[in-house]
Design an enzyme around this catalytic site. Structure first.
Site, PDB file in Angstrom:
ATOM      1  N   GLU A  35       0.538  -3.131 -14.186  1.00 30.41           N
ATOM      2  CA  GLU A  35      -0.183  -3.763 -15.534  1.00 30.41           C
ATOM      3  C   GLU A  35      -1.588  -3.942 -15.398  1.00 30.41           C
ATOM      4  OE1 GLU A  35       1.596  -2.809 -18.335  1.00 30.41           O
ATOM      5  OE2 GLU A  35       3.365  -3.965 -17.273  1.00 30.41           O
ATOM      6  N   ASP A  38      -4.549   0.155 -15.200  1.00 32.70           N
ATOM      7  CA  ASP A  38      -5.132   1.569 -15.722  1.00 32.70           C
ATOM      8  C   ASP A  38      -6.515   1.826 -16.060  1.00 32.70           C
ATOM      9  OD1 ASP A  38      -4.720   0.252 -18.094  1.00 32.70           O
ATOM     10  OD2 ASP A  38      -3.734   2.081 -19.043  1.00 32.70           O
ATOM     11  N   GLY A 123       5.004  -3.325 -32.618  1.00 33.09           N
ATOM     12  CA  GLY A 123       4.375  -4.522 -31.907  1.00 33.09           C
ATOM     13  C   GLY A 123       5.245  -4.832 -30.810  1.00 33.09           C
ATOM     14  N   GLY A 125       4.923  -3.990 -27.598  1.00 31.16           N
ATOM     15  CA  GLY A 125       4.725  -3.637 -26.399  1.00 31.16           C
ATOM     16  C   GLY A 125       5.138  -2.553 -25.690  1.00 31.16           C
ATOM     17  N   LEU A 126       6.048  -1.596 -26.259  1.00 29.66           N
ATOM     18  CA  LEU A 126       6.568  -0.354 -25.964  1.00 29.66           C
ATOM     19  C   LEU A 126       6.004   0.942 -26.218  1.00 29.66           C
ATOM     20  CD1 LEU A 126      10.545  -1.197 -26.315  1.00 29.66           C
ATOM     21  CD2 LEU A 126       9.184  -1.473 -24.309  1.00 29.66           C
ATOM     22  N   SER A 129       2.644   2.514 -30.943  1.00 29.44           N
ATOM     23  CA  SER A 129       1.240   3.239 -31.312  1.00 29.44           C
ATOM     24  C   SER A 129       0.980   4.686 -30.672  1.00 29.44           C
ATOM     25  CB  SER A 129       0.202   2.316 -31.185  1.00 29.44           C
ATOM     26  OG  SER A 129       0.065   1.442 -30.176  1.00 29.44           O
ATOM     27  N   GLU A 162      -7.986   5.691 -29.974  1.00 25.59           N
ATOM     28  CA  GLU A 162      -7.716   4.130 -29.991  1.00 25.59           C
ATOM     29  C   GLU A 162      -9.124   3.419 -29.800  1.00 25.59           C
ATOM     30  OE1 GLU A 162      -4.301   1.232 -29.147  1.00 25.59           O
ATOM     31  OE2 GLU A 162      -3.780   3.318 -29.034  1.00 25.59           O
ATOM     32  N   ASP A 174      -0.449   4.676 -21.492  1.00 26.40           N
ATOM     33  CA  ASP A 174       0.820   4.636 -22.798  1.00 26.40           C
ATOM     34  C   ASP A 174       0.582   6.009 -23.346  1.00 26.40           C
ATOM     35  OD1 ASP A 174       0.618   2.196 -22.212  1.00 26.40           O
ATOM     36  OD2 ASP A 174      -0.345   1.462 -24.098  1.00 26.40           O
ATOM     37  N   TYR A 224      -7.520  -8.286 -24.836  1.00 27.57           N
ATOM     38  CA  TYR A 224      -7.313  -7.076 -23.974  1.00 27.57           C
ATOM     39  C   TYR A 224      -9.037  -6.690 -23.659  1.00 27.57           C
ATOM     40  CZ  TYR A 224      -5.924  -2.461 -22.416  1.00 27.57           C
ATOM     41  OH  TYR A 224      -5.717  -1.524 -21.836  1.00 27.57           O
TER      42      TYR A 224
HETATM   43  C1  GLA Z   1      -1.761  -1.456 -23.228  1.00 27.01           C
HETATM   44  C2  GLA Z   1      -2.631  -0.463 -22.796  1.00 27.01           C
HETATM   45  C3  GLA Z   1      -2.650   0.202 -21.591  1.00 27.01           C
HETATM   46  C4  GLA Z   1      -2.630  -0.712 -20.382  1.00 27.01           C
HETATM   47  C5  GLA Z   1      -1.520  -1.896 -20.790  1.00 27.01           C
HETATM   48  C6  GLA Z   1      -1.379  -2.889 -19.744  1.00 27.01           C
HETATM   49  O1  GLA Z   1      -0.251  -1.053 -22.998  1.00 27.01           O
HETATM   50  O2  GLA Z   1      -2.553   0.535 -24.037  1.00 27.01           O
HETATM   51  O3  GLA Z   1      -3.633   0.999 -21.408  1.00 27.01           O
HETATM   52  O4  GLA Z   1      -3.768  -1.320 -20.149  1.00 27.01           O
HETATM   53  O5  GLA Z   1      -1.696  -2.579 -22.063  1.00 27.01           O
HETATM   54  O6  GLA Z   1      -0.850  -2.291 -18.537  1.00 27.01           O
END
Ligand code: GLA
Length: 388
Positions: A35, A38, A123, A125-126, A129, A162, A174, A224
């Site tokens: 996590e 990336d 929204g 976290g999966l 978007s 994005e 993602d 973020y």
């Molecule tokens: C979001 C971002 C990803 C990654 C995760 C955290 O999902 O879109 O690029 O950075 O958070 O691992």
């Protein structure tokens, strides 16, 4: 909803017209481990879900783009000559961002009617978007006449949309998972080189259970970008000891042990420590999963959560409660937050015969502590973006 039903909604909303009606889809993802690595050039290990965005689409000849979602009443309309003008849309901005980015990369962008149907929770976290972005990219490229679509290109274009249109400096994970996923496989991806390996996920008597806090991720975008900036500062300091490194993914745990003290700011040091150790956990996870050592994989998942909570500080009370409650249940090998954090979901490795109890007890205890319900999904690893 089946394609047939969606097609009939499409005809109802957009009417009958010449032109083929085509169906596209791209999935959400769950990240098994890795996590915030990336955008630091590290490794990640996500899998595409069977929850996805489906698009029913038909080309138009007048350059007008009309879009609707099955769960929203209004129709948004734009024009291919004016793609930069839709940033403020409450819905539809992701799609227009992708179309603009496609155009800038030389892809044909044409008028179209498009109906969107999402099964990935918004929204949560999966990566709902990324599912919208990647399905939109594939659909538009295909409607524009591209026969053989380059999926990695679609992932990159979606990521840039994005950055440029939405203003979140996300990494590639993602969109890559959504574009390149494969049923029953996770993607071991090196985000520096984009080299990847599809690793079969055979969990022998276990399943990945996703628990959704149902907490909307409010501060997520600004935090973020803040984390990303902190990592960049840490990298600059480590470069004084290692001039050849270009990202934190280049720094091994040994290198950090030797020279981490150069980072005097404790907050930045914690962020960097998380990235470097998380990257090592991803590599180890792939090894242990290939050897079917599920217990060790579970331990790595939980260690990842602790690090995201204490070092990277992107967890929140709701996520921590879900993880703590999960770990109390018999048959749970590991549990962690997945995605950016500040809300969203956890993923837990649970023995199949313990899943009912897991859902009941974690669900009850969560509701008692937080005051509202969590949702649970047994995750099915599905295929990446494609025309159906
Ligand atoms: C979001 C971002 C990803 C990654 C995760 C955290 O999902 O879109 O690029 O950075 O958070 O691992």
């Amino acid at each position: 909803m089946e394609s047939k039903e969606l097609k009939s909604i499409f005809l109802d909303k957009f009417g009958d017209a010449d032109g083929e009606i085509r169906v596209f889809s791209a999935p959400g993802r769950v990240n098994l481990i890795g996590e915030h690595t990336d955008y630091n050039g590290g490794c990640v290990f996500p899998a595409a879900l069977s929850m996805c965005t489906t698009i029913i689409a038909r080309k138009r000849d007048d350059g007008v783009i009309r879009m609707m979602a099955t769960d929203l009443g209004e129709m948004v309309e734009g024009n291919i000559e004016n793609l930069g003008a839709y940033k403020k849309l409450r819905w539809g901005n992701y799609q227009f961002g992708v179309f603009q980015e496609l155009k800038e990369h030389g892809y044909p962008v044409v008028g179209a009617d498009m109906l969107f149907h999402d099964t990935t929770p918004h929204g949560g976290g999966l990566s709902s978007s990324a599912a919208i972005e990647v399905s939109s990219a594939i659909a538009m490229a295909a409607l524009g006449g591209i026969q053989k679509i380059n999926h990695i290109d679609m992932a990159k274009i979606s990521q840039l949309a994005e950055h440029h249109y939405i203003g979140v400096n996300c990494g590639i994970m993602d969109q890559f998972a959504s574009a390149m996923g494969k049923k029953d496989h996770a993607i071991y991806l090196d985000c520096k080189t984009l080299e990847y390996e599809l690793v079969p996920i055979m969990l022998d008597g276990y399943k990945l259970v996703i628990s959704n806090t149902n907490k909307k991720r409010s501060l997520a975008d600004s935090k973020y970008n803040e984390r990303r900036a902190e990592c960049e500062q840490g990298l600059e300091i480590l470069k004084t000891a290692y001039p050849d490194i270009t990202c934190l993914g280049d720094v091994s745990t040994e290198m950090f042990e030797k020279n981490g003290h150069l980072i005097e700011n404790e907050t930045i040091k914690k962020r960097v420590q998380h990235i470097i150790e998380e990257d090592a956990r991803v590599k180890r996870s792939v090894e242990v999963l290939k050897g079917n050592h599920l217990e060790e994989f579970g331990e790595l998942m939980t260690a990842s959560h602790v690090s995201l909570r204490d070092l990277y500080e992107v967890s929140c009370e709701e996520l921590n409660i879900l993880v703590d409650e999960a770990l109390k249940i018999e048959g749970v090998l590991g549990s962690r937050m997945t995605g950016a954090g500040f809300g969203g979901c956890t993923v837990s490795l649970v023995r199949e015969d313990c899943i009912d109890r897991f859902i009941e007890e974690v669900g009850n205890n969560y509701q008692r502590s937080v005051g509202y319900e969590a949702s649970f999904y047994i995750s099915d690893i599905g295929d990446g973006g494609r025309e159906l």
